[in-house]
Write a protein that holds these residues in place. Structure first.
Motif, PDB file in Angstrom:
ATOM      1  N   ILE A  74       0.811  -1.216   0.000  1.00 19.54           N
ATOM      2  CA  ILE A  74       0.000   0.000   0.000  1.00 19.54           C
ATOM      3  C   ILE A  74       0.842   1.262   0.000  1.00 19.54           C
ATOM      4  O   ILE A  74       0.305   2.356  -0.146  1.00 19.54           O
ATOM      5  CB  ILE A  74      -0.981   0.018   1.188  1.00 19.54           C
ATOM      6  CG1 ILE A  74      -0.242   0.047   2.527  1.00 19.54           C
ATOM      7  CG2 ILE A  74      -1.903  -1.178   1.138  1.00 19.54           C
ATOM      8  CD1 ILE A  74      -1.173   0.118   3.731  1.00 19.54           C
ATOM      9  N   GLY A  75       2.158   1.135   0.136  1.00 24.36           N
ATOM     10  CA  GLY A  75       3.034   2.285   0.002  1.00 24.36           C
ATOM     11  C   GLY A  75       3.329   2.994   1.305  1.00 24.36           C
ATOM     12  O   GLY A  75       2.593   2.900   2.292  1.00 24.36           O
ATOM     13  N   ARG A  76       4.440   3.755   1.280  1.00 30.66           N
ATOM     14  CA  ARG A  76       4.894   4.453   2.480  1.00 30.66           C
ATOM     15  C   ARG A  76       3.957   5.603   2.839  1.00 30.66           C
ATOM     16  O   ARG A  76       3.652   5.838   4.005  1.00 30.66           O
ATOM     17  CB  ARG A  76       6.295   5.040   2.259  1.00 30.66           C
ATOM     18  CG  ARG A  76       7.409   4.006   2.113  1.00 30.66           C
ATOM     19  CD  ARG A  76       7.419   3.431   0.717  1.00 30.66           C
ATOM     20  NE  ARG A  76       8.654   2.739   0.398  1.00 30.66           N
ATOM     21  CZ  ARG A  76       8.706   1.518  -0.111  1.00 30.66           C
ATOM     22  NH1 ARG A  76       7.594   0.823  -0.302  1.00 30.66           N
ATOM     23  NH2 ARG A  76       9.852   0.981  -0.428  1.00 30.66           N
ATOM     24  N   PHE A  77       3.534   6.361   1.815  1.00 35.25           N
ATOM     25  CA  PHE A  77       2.728   7.555   2.036  1.00 35.25           C
ATOM     26  C   PHE A  77       1.420   7.221   2.748  1.00 35.25           C
ATOM     27  O   PHE A  77       1.041   7.866   3.726  1.00 35.25           O
ATOM     28  CB  PHE A  77       2.458   8.232   0.685  1.00 35.25           C
ATOM     29  CG  PHE A  77       1.600   9.459   0.769  1.00 35.25           C
ATOM     30  CD1 PHE A  77       2.119  10.658   1.220  1.00 35.25           C
ATOM     31  CD2 PHE A  77       0.267   9.412   0.394  1.00 35.25           C
ATOM     32  CE1 PHE A  77       1.331  11.794   1.300  1.00 35.25           C
ATOM     33  CE2 PHE A  77      -0.539  10.544   0.473  1.00 35.25           C
ATOM     34  CZ  PHE A  77      -0.001  11.738   0.926  1.00 35.25           C
ATOM     35  N   ALA A  78       0.719   6.208   2.267  1.00 37.90           N
ATOM     36  CA  ALA A  78      -0.569   5.843   2.858  1.00 37.90           C
ATOM     37  C   ALA A  78      -0.397   5.371   4.299  1.00 37.90           C
ATOM     38  O   ALA A  78      -1.196   5.720   5.180  1.00 37.90           O
ATOM     39  CB  ALA A  78      -1.238   4.752   2.025  1.00 37.90           C
ATOM     40  N   ILE A  79       0.639   4.577   4.569  1.00 41.46           N
ATOM     41  CA  ILE A  79       0.872   4.072   5.920  1.00 41.46           C
ATOM     42  C   ILE A  79       1.201   5.217   6.868  1.00 41.46           C
ATOM     43  O   ILE A  79       0.691   5.278   7.994  1.00 41.46           O
ATOM     44  CB  ILE A  79       2.003   3.021   5.907  1.00 41.46           C
ATOM     45  CG1 ILE A  79       1.513   1.732   5.252  1.00 41.46           C
ATOM     46  CG2 ILE A  79       2.495   2.732   7.329  1.00 41.46           C
ATOM     47  CD1 ILE A  79       2.571   0.663   5.130  1.00 41.46           C
TER      48      ILE A  79
ATOM     49  N   PHE B 162      11.733   6.214   9.009  1.00 40.56           N
ATOM     50  CA  PHE B 162      13.043   5.573   8.904  1.00 40.56           C
ATOM     51  C   PHE B 162      13.316   5.083   7.485  1.00 40.56           C
ATOM     52  O   PHE B 162      14.441   5.191   6.981  1.00 40.56           O
ATOM     53  CB  PHE B 162      13.109   4.393   9.881  1.00 40.56           C
ATOM     54  CG  PHE B 162      14.385   3.600   9.809  1.00 40.56           C
ATOM     55  CD1 PHE B 162      15.533   4.044  10.449  1.00 40.56           C
ATOM     56  CD2 PHE B 162      14.444   2.400   9.114  1.00 40.56           C
ATOM     57  CE1 PHE B 162      16.717   3.320  10.387  1.00 40.56           C
ATOM     58  CE2 PHE B 162      15.616   1.663   9.058  1.00 40.56           C
ATOM     59  CZ  PHE B 162      16.754   2.123   9.692  1.00 40.56           C
ATOM     60  N   VAL B 163      12.291   4.575   6.818  1.00 43.75           N
ATOM     61  CA  VAL B 163      12.466   3.957   5.505  1.00 43.75           C
ATOM     62  C   VAL B 163      12.688   5.003   4.406  1.00 43.75           C
ATOM     63  O   VAL B 163      13.626   4.899   3.601  1.00 43.75           O
ATOM     64  CB  VAL B 163      11.241   3.079   5.156  1.00 43.75           C
ATOM     65  CG1 VAL B 163      11.310   2.592   3.707  1.00 43.75           C
ATOM     66  CG2 VAL B 163      11.140   1.894   6.113  1.00 43.75           C
ATOM     67  N   VAL B 164      11.837   6.012   4.349  1.00 45.17           N
ATOM     68  CA  VAL B 164      11.811   6.922   3.195  1.00 45.17           C
ATOM     69  C   VAL B 164      13.112   7.697   2.986  1.00 45.17           C
ATOM     70  O   VAL B 164      13.593   7.791   1.842  1.00 45.17           O
ATOM     71  CB  VAL B 164      10.605   7.880   3.305  1.00 45.17           C
ATOM     72  CG1 VAL B 164      10.653   8.936   2.205  1.00 45.17           C
ATOM     73  CG2 VAL B 164       9.300   7.088   3.206  1.00 45.17           C
ATOM     74  N   PRO B 165      13.757   8.277   4.019  1.00 51.52           N
ATOM     75  CA  PRO B 165      14.992   9.013   3.749  1.00 51.52           C
ATOM     76  C   PRO B 165      16.115   8.151   3.177  1.00 51.52           C
ATOM     77  O   PRO B 165      17.052   8.676   2.575  1.00 51.52           O
ATOM     78  CB  PRO B 165      15.392   9.565   5.131  1.00 51.52           C
ATOM     79  CG  PRO B 165      14.142   9.576   5.915  1.00 51.52           C
ATOM     80  CD  PRO B 165      13.357   8.396   5.436  1.00 51.52           C
TER      81      PRO B 165
END
Length: 545
Positions: A372-377, A428-431
């Motif tokens: 579902i992606g990082r943004f939605a979570i 933590f994941v996105v950067p």
């Protein structure tokens, strides 16, 4: 028309590689660092009440000794100050010297300072606390290095299909570290309680704290060195990431050799292509240059602010569980227990919250982040944290009445669940995904350091803010505060601001690191071109949800 992008074979092979044993080895090796980080940061909350009883007992007092405000704040927050400094320093060093070369140094620092923290001795309470704070600062400095290095290494090892799950799995070891801290506290305090029975404080103030209790906090603190020692050898065996070796060190032959070993395929060196890629305009602009801010300025603002607001709420809630639970009478009154019993009860509370809220939240994120992606979570997590914080704050008087504590604990555990199945994982994941290889570790370090600035505010601020406005109900030595109820409203506000700033954070799901960051583009480009990856754009949000 989208900009053309050159891609090295070794990097394409990494992006498309099937999940293999080396992926799981990397998760375990990097993850055990985060297991240790979490244990070391949060184990101190298990023993602060015990430290107060041992070192700050006042003869004739109606209640057990407690740490003075300045000491309590220092012990709770000094490790975060070290962590902030370590994130900035090691994040920068990881881009300058390579991820692997400084990866072992952070672990050595953590081992030495964990042991030294437990060996804090002195002739006075002030001496013991000063020594403990000194070593916990440097412990935090080593922990800080683990954030950018572990995230960057895992992102650069992973394939693009399951990259989010792999990075999240490394971070999810935090949950097990927190849980293990509670379990270790239970085991150690149970063993000492059986060996050294003691009366309650109300029955015998002096006898309620046996001399052997001083060993309890030292053992709990020093056990944090064990998992770090066990993984040092394997951390040193890991090869440097191909993306650093090829795109930053510009040694594509070595990158191909390293990755051929772990992927078990032959790869061409393509030295001419890597030189061409790194000479392109997209590979030549500097950190904090106008071009950097044009391409990634809003993204860096998004990753720093969301992590900052998250950690204000997350670390306040984590570090001061014992105080919140005491306020709603889930923990018995301190004077009805001896020192060891109180340590046991605090450890039990932390274990229940970690088991029911924290650990499940981390692993739900691992399971769903690439679906579902990082943004939605992240958006959903901040929203639910706000809702549950308000659910604790608005009917706070209801939760403090006898018989309603279980409902409070459930609501409290749900805030941790949605923190971990939410922004505590995605920040933590996105950067580790959205910045160019030569800045990746540095930008992750900056983002995580802003998070620790929020944690410092939480560690130092919540302790004072949560004190009752009624001076007679405050802990000894504290000025009146705004009370736990109003402090929870403040934390809800921080969660809501995190929700708003999430719209600056781009979606990185399902794309290669080079495609996301703009490495290797022949013209303009980057995530800011064509609006497809602009914050709040329709395409980005559709991709996210």
């Amino acid at each position: 028309m989208a900009p053309q992008r050159k891609q090295l074979q070794v990097l394409s092979a990494l992006d498309s590689a099937k999940t293999q044993l080396y992926h799981f080895n990397a998760i375990v090796v990097a993850g055990m660092g985060f297991f240790t980080d979490s244990y070391d940061l949060f184990c101190i909350s298990l023993v602060t009440k015990l430290l107060g009883r041992i070192y700050y007992y006042k003869e004739g007092s109606q209640s057990p000794g407690t740490l003075p405000p300045s000491v309590n704040s220092a012990i709770s927050g000094v490790a975060f100050c070290g962590t902030l400094a370590g994130q900035l320093f090691f994040g920068w060093l990881g881009d300058k010297m390579g991820r692997k070369r400084v990866y072992g140094l952070t672990l050595v620092l953590m081992v030495v300072c964990s042991i030294a923290s437990g060996l804090s001795f002195g002739h006075s309470p002030k001496g013991v606390m000063a020594t403990l704070c000194f070593f916990r600062f440097w412990l935090g400095f080593g922990i800080g290095g683990d954030y950018p290095l572990s995230a960057t290494i895992m992102s650069e090892y992973a394939n693009k299909k399951t990259r989010g799950a792999f990075i999240a799995a490394v971070f999810a070891m935090q949950g097990f570290g927190n849980l293990t801290g509670g379990i270790v506290g239970l085991i150690v305090s149970s063993a000492f309680k059986a060996a050294y029975p003691a009366p309650t404080y109300a029955e015998n103030p002096v006898g309620s704290t046996v001399a052997a209790a001083d060993y309890i906090w030292r053992i709990i603190v020093m056990i944090g060195a064990i998992p770090a020692v066990l993984t040092y050898y394997w951390r040193m065996k890991m090869p440097e990431t191909a993306r650093y070796t090829a795109l930053v060190a510009k040694n594509v032959k070595q990158a191909a050799t390293d990755m051929a070993t772990v992927l078990h395929v032959e790869m061409a060196a393509e030295q001419d292509k890597v030189e061409e890629i790194t000479e392109e305009p997209s590979g030549s602009y500097g950190l904090f240059s106008n071009e950097f801010f044009r391409r990634h300025g809003l993204h860096l603002l998004g990753t720093t602010t969301t992590w900052f607001f998250l950690d204000i709420a997350f670390y306040s809630s984590n570090l001061f569980q014992k105080d919140i639970f005491s306020a709603v009478h889930w923990l018995p009154s301190a004077k009805t227990m001896n020192a060891i019993e109180e340590t046991y009860m605090v450890a039990r509370a932390q274990t229940i919250i970690a088991l029911c809220g924290s650990v499940p939240g981390y692993w739900v994120s691992v399971a769903l982040i690439d679906r579902i992606g990082r943004f939605a979570i992240q958006l959903m997590g901040f929203f639910m944290m706000t809702v549950f914080m308000l659910g604790l704050a608005i009917p706070y008087n209801h939760w403090t009445t006898p018989g309603n504590q279980a409902g409070f604990v459930i609501m409290y555990a749900l805030t941790f669940f949605f923190a971990n199945f939410g922004p505590n994982t995605t920040t933590f994941v996105v950067p580790a995904e959205i910045f160019p290889a030569r800045f990746r570790s540095t930008c992750h370090g900056i983002s995580s350091a802003c998070g620790k600035a929020g944690a410092i505010i939480g560690a130092f601020g919540f302790l004072y803010a949560a004190q009752s406005p009624n001076k007679s109900l405050d802990d000894a030595g504290y000025p009146p505060g705004i009370g736990v109820k109003n402090a929870l409203f403040v934390l809800a506000g921080a969660d809501f601001l995190g929700f708003l700033f999430t719209f600056l954070v781009p979606e990185a799901n399902g794309r290669s690191l080079e495609e996301i960051s703009g490495d290797g583009e022949e013209e303009g480009g980057g995530m800011d071109e064509e609006g497809a990856q602009q914050p709040g754009s329709e395409n980005r949000i559709n991709a996210a949800v």
